[in-house]
Design a protein around this motif. Structure first.
Motif, PDB file in Angstrom:
ATOM      1  N   GLY A 126      40.401  11.800 -34.178  1.00 12.81           N
ATOM      2  CA  GLY A 126      39.980  12.184 -32.841  1.00 12.81           C
ATOM      3  C   GLY A 126      40.987  11.811 -31.780  1.00 12.81           C
ATOM      4  O   GLY A 126      41.876  10.967 -31.999  1.00 12.81           O
ATOM      5  N   TYR A 127      40.843  12.455 -30.629  1.00 10.24           N
ATOM      6  CA  TYR A 127      41.724  12.182 -29.489  1.00 10.24           C
ATOM      7  C   TYR A 127      40.915  12.188 -28.207  1.00 10.24           C
ATOM      8  O   TYR A 127      40.028  13.020 -28.014  1.00 10.24           O
ATOM      9  N   GLY A 128      41.227  11.242 -27.327  1.00 11.06           N
ATOM     10  CA  GLY A 128      40.585  11.183 -26.021  1.00 11.06           C
ATOM     11  C   GLY A 128      41.425  10.348 -25.069  1.00 11.06           C
ATOM     12  O   GLY A 128      42.581  10.024 -25.344  1.00 11.06           O
ATOM     13  N   GLY A 129      40.845  10.005 -23.927  1.00 15.47           N
ATOM     14  CA  GLY A 129      41.549   9.203 -22.932  1.00 15.47           C
ATOM     15  C   GLY A 129      40.556   8.410 -22.107  1.00 15.47           C
ATOM     16  O   GLY A 129      39.355   8.712 -22.092  1.00 15.47           O
ATOM     17  N   THR A 130      41.062   7.412 -21.419  1.00 18.97           N
ATOM     18  CA  THR A 130      40.191   6.602 -20.581  1.00 18.97           C
ATOM     19  C   THR A 130      40.939   6.168 -19.326  1.00 18.97           C
ATOM     20  O   THR A 130      42.147   6.385 -19.196  1.00 18.97           O
ATOM     21  N   ASN A 131      40.197   5.575 -18.389  1.00 18.29           N
ATOM     22  CA  ASN A 131      40.756   5.114 -17.101  1.00 18.29           C
ATOM     23  C   ASN A 131      41.293   6.257 -16.259  1.00 18.29           C
ATOM     24  O   ASN A 131      42.222   6.074 -15.468  1.00 18.29           O
ATOM     25  N   MET A 132      40.698   7.445 -16.385  1.00 15.44           N
ATOM     26  CA  MET A 132      41.181   8.610 -15.646  1.00 15.44           C
ATOM     27  C   MET A 132      40.222   8.929 -14.492  1.00 15.44           C
ATOM     28  O   MET A 132      39.138   9.460 -14.700  1.00 15.44           O
ATOM     29  N   LEU A 133      40.640   8.606 -13.284  1.00 13.01           N
ATOM     30  CA  LEU A 133      39.874   8.943 -12.087  1.00 13.01           C
ATOM     31  C   LEU A 133      40.502  10.094 -11.320  1.00 13.01           C
ATOM     32  O   LEU A 133      39.933  10.588 -10.354  1.00 13.01           O
ATOM     33  N   ALA A 134      41.671  10.512 -11.746  1.00 12.20           N
ATOM     34  CA  ALA A 134      42.369  11.660 -11.173  1.00 12.20           C
ATOM     35  C   ALA A 134      43.158  12.327 -12.289  1.00 12.20           C
ATOM     36  O   ALA A 134      43.299  11.775 -13.385  1.00 12.20           O
ATOM     37  N   ALA A 135      43.700  13.509 -12.006  1.00 11.00           N
ATOM     38  CA  ALA A 135      44.365  14.277 -13.048  1.00 11.00           C
ATOM     39  C   ALA A 135      45.597  13.565 -13.590  1.00 11.00           C
ATOM     40  O   ALA A 135      45.894  13.640 -14.783  1.00 11.00           O
ATOM     41  N   ARG A 150      45.713   6.729 -23.459  1.00  7.71           N
ATOM     42  CA  ARG A 150      45.338   7.613 -24.556  1.00  7.71           C
ATOM     43  C   ARG A 150      44.588   6.812 -25.619  1.00  7.71           C
ATOM     44  O   ARG A 150      44.855   5.627 -25.818  1.00  7.71           O
ATOM     45  N   GLN A 151      43.685   7.492 -26.320  1.00 18.35           N
ATOM     46  CA  GLN A 151      42.941   6.851 -27.391  1.00 18.35           C
ATOM     47  C   GLN A 151      42.889   7.769 -28.611  1.00 18.35           C
ATOM     48  O   GLN A 151      42.719   8.973 -28.487  1.00 18.35           O
ATOM     49  N   PHE A 152      43.062   7.163 -29.768  1.00 16.39           N
ATOM     50  CA  PHE A 152      43.045   7.896 -31.032  1.00 16.39           C
ATOM     51  C   PHE A 152      41.991   7.274 -31.940  1.00 16.39           C
ATOM     52  O   PHE A 152      41.741   6.073 -31.891  1.00 16.39           O
TER      53      PHE A 152
END
Length: 297
Positions: free
Chosen positions: A219-228, A245-247
């Motif tokens: 899987g792939y995702g992300g965190t700590n994103m409050l803006a693009a 990024r998170q895997f």
């Protein structure tokens, strides 16, 4: 995405439960015309609705491209690939029902999603607020290609894109951008989205001891994103949050491979096979140690 799931659920249920709507053995012209006309009508009406409800609120401009490839750590691009894949699968199933040949399934069925998403991209291109994106086009094409190549190579889908979502605390900090309601947050809060490639082990390793329903998923995702982007985030005063990024590596289940006789359950399982089930998971984050979860969604 919600519309895609609802369309899949309705069609799979309707076709699966009515014996007279089972796939034809050979091309049925009535069914074929019904599929083409219905697809065209639904696509046209939904595009008109988008233009009326969404794009009409923004100023129109000359067709143009924007470079948004760095936005949201590319989680949004994974969403484009996911949608294109499942729309290709959906269109192919409709062609199978009409009794269309393999070539017709590929030519008219699998290209449904790609054509539809390309039309939306063109509409974005005429919007001063948005603009067309080559990154979106590439992601759409990649999702379609994943389906098409597997059909050509294996005549089955051994690798299936899946989706999972969990609520985060980030939406409360920027609700206008990340959503206020649950339905909005599922679509807008990329921090809670994870996209997976779920691979069927028995399809790759012909070992009797491996259950046919057992998958392994990355899987792939992300965190700590409050803006693009991180720079936009810094400008908004959230510079203390570093986008990450998170895997993931997890077990999964191919619900379509579970041996059941009920047509209703087969239909439900087929639809929900687009979602990653909660399962033991390892998460790998940039700059952090790996973390294990007994169940992650």
């Amino acid at each position: 995405m919600r519309l895609l799931f609802l369309a899949l659920l309705f069609t799979q249920f309707f076709f699966g439960q009515q014996s007279w709507l089972k796939p034809a053995d050979s091309l049925d012209q009535t069914r074929f015309k019904t599929v083409i006309i219905t697809e065209a009508a639904l696509a046209t009406s939904s595009l008109i609705a988008l233009q009326t409800v969404w794009y009409s609120d923004y100023e129109q401009a000359k067709f143009h491209f924007v470079d948004d490839n760095a936005h949201w750590l590319q989680v949004d691009k994974a969403g484009h690939a996911f949608s294109a894949y499942h729309l290709a699968a959906f269109g192919t199933d409709l062609m199978k029902w009409s009794g269309g040949s393999k070539r017709q399934q590929e030519r008219y069925g699998s290209t449904l999603g790609l054509a539809y998403l390309t039309a939306i991209e063109v509409m974005d291109g005429f919007s001063a607020e948005w603009g067309a994106s080559w990154g979106d086009v590439a992601a759409n094409t990649g999702g379609w290609a994943l389906f098409f190549v597997q059909e050509r190579l294996w005549k089955e889908q051994r690798i299936v894109p899946k989706f999972s979502w969990h609520r985060t605390n980030f939406a409360a900090q920027r609700p206008a951008a990340l959503g206020t309601s649950t339905s909005e947050q599922i679509l807008k809060d990329y921090n809670g989205q994870t996209y997976w490639l779920s691979m069927n082990l028995s399809a790759f390793f012909k070992i009797k001891q491996i259950p046919k329903w057992l998958n392994i998923a990355v899987g792939y995702g992300g965190t700590n994103m409050l803006a693009a982007t991180q720079s936009a985030q810094n400008d908004l005063g959230f510079g203390d949050l570093r986008q990450q990024r998170q895997f993931y590596l997890a077990l999964d289940v191919d619900l379509t491979k579970i041996p059941i006789k009920s047509l209703f359950l087969k239909t439900v399982f087929s639809v929900f096979n687009t979602l990653k089930i909660p399962a033991p998971t390892l998460r790998f984050s940039e700059g952090s140690r790996a973390k294990g979860y007994a169940f992650y969604f």
